[in-house]
Design an enzyme around this catalytic site. Structure first.
Site, PDB file in Angstrom:
ATOM      1  N   ARG A 186       0.719  -1.130  -0.131  1.00 60.96           N
ATOM      2  CA  ARG A 186      -0.099  -0.163  -0.045  1.00 60.96           C
ATOM      3  C   ARG A 186       1.007   1.100  -0.020  1.00 60.96           C
ATOM      4  O   ARG A 186       0.367   2.428  -0.359  1.00 60.96           O
ATOM      5  CB  ARG A 186      -1.132  -0.011   1.221  1.00 60.96           C
ATOM      6  CG  ARG A 186      -2.010  -0.970   0.846  1.00 60.96           C
ATOM      7  CD  ARG A 186      -2.968  -1.275   2.201  1.00 60.96           C
ATOM      8  NE  ARG A 186      -2.285  -1.743   3.087  1.00 60.96           N
ATOM      9  CZ  ARG A 186      -2.022  -3.293   3.459  1.00 60.96           C
ATOM     10  NH1 ARG A 186      -2.411  -4.052   2.592  1.00 60.96           N
ATOM     11  NH2 ARG A 186      -1.360  -3.473   4.575  1.00 60.96           N
ATOM     12  N   GLU A 229       6.065 -10.989  13.434  1.00 63.90           N
ATOM     13  CA  GLU A 229       5.459 -11.685  14.896  1.00 63.90           C
ATOM     14  C   GLU A 229       5.451 -13.181  14.665  1.00 63.90           C
ATOM     15  O   GLU A 229       5.615 -13.963  15.419  1.00 63.90           O
ATOM     16  CB  GLU A 229       4.118 -11.180  15.148  1.00 63.90           C
ATOM     17  CG  GLU A 229       3.076 -11.396  14.082  1.00 63.90           C
ATOM     18  CD  GLU A 229       3.000 -10.179  13.044  1.00 63.90           C
ATOM     19  OE1 GLU A 229       2.136 -10.083  12.241  1.00 63.90           O
ATOM     20  OE2 GLU A 229       3.800  -9.335  13.353  1.00 63.90           O
TER      21      GLU A 229
END
Length: 176
Positions: free
Chosen positions: A59, A96
């Site tokens: 994006r 993560e």
């Protein structure tokens, strides 16, 4: 009058249970919202000595291209590993759930160029930090980092500011 935050849709439990996904595609789809966001992203940098805008996949390409156009400067994409056709340099970063690698063409920036780094969202700051390191390895200087959304509870802003970066975000969502 609507703010940038008003155009952003929240999708609960995506991509995992407990995550509140901040979807900027609804902002992009609205001409007025998109215009407001681009204007606000570039406002602090209007008139600043910027040679290139760097956008982080994916994006950040949409936002960075529009910001570069408005600033009348070039645009450089930083992509996930294996997506660029020419010679690249790489930078690993932590997610993560593991690690990933970002790349930029080895001739995309020149030593001494001033760069504005742009992406849609600042969470832990890992992707942005990898982008900063790539820019610096090419000898260019990041003069600012601009984001639509900051998730302050995840510490990305603190991480980037700890690297000496100026961080500009249009809105923040707490608790994510």
């Amino acid at each position: 009058m609507k703010t940038v935050q008003d155009y952003i849709r929240t999708i609960p439990d995506f991509p995992h249970a407990g995550i509140m996904f901040r979807d900027v595609t609804t902002l992009f789809a609205d001409a007025r919202g998109f215009r407001i966001a681009i204007d606000q992203l570039l406002h602090p940098y209007a008139g600043a000595p910027i040679d290139k805008v760097v956008g982080l996949e994916a994006r950040g390409f949409i936002l960075g291209g529009a910001v570069a156009h408005q600033l009348s400067v070039g645009f450089v994409p930083i992509r996930k590993k294996g997506k660029l056709p020419g010679r690249t340099i790489q930078q690993d970063y932590t997610l993560e759930y593991g690690t990933a690698t970002m790349e930029v063409h080895d001739d995309a920036l020149q030593a001494g160029e001033k760069v504005l780094l742009v992406d849609d969202l600042l969470a832990t700051g890992g992707t942005a930090e990898a982008g900063i390191k790539l820019v610096e390895r090419l000898g260019a200087e990041v003069v600012g980092c601009a984001f639509i959304v900051d998730l302050p509870d995840l510490g990305g802003r603190r991480k980037l500011e700890g690297l000496g970066m100026s961080v500009h975000a249009l809105c923040a969502f707490e608790g994510d």
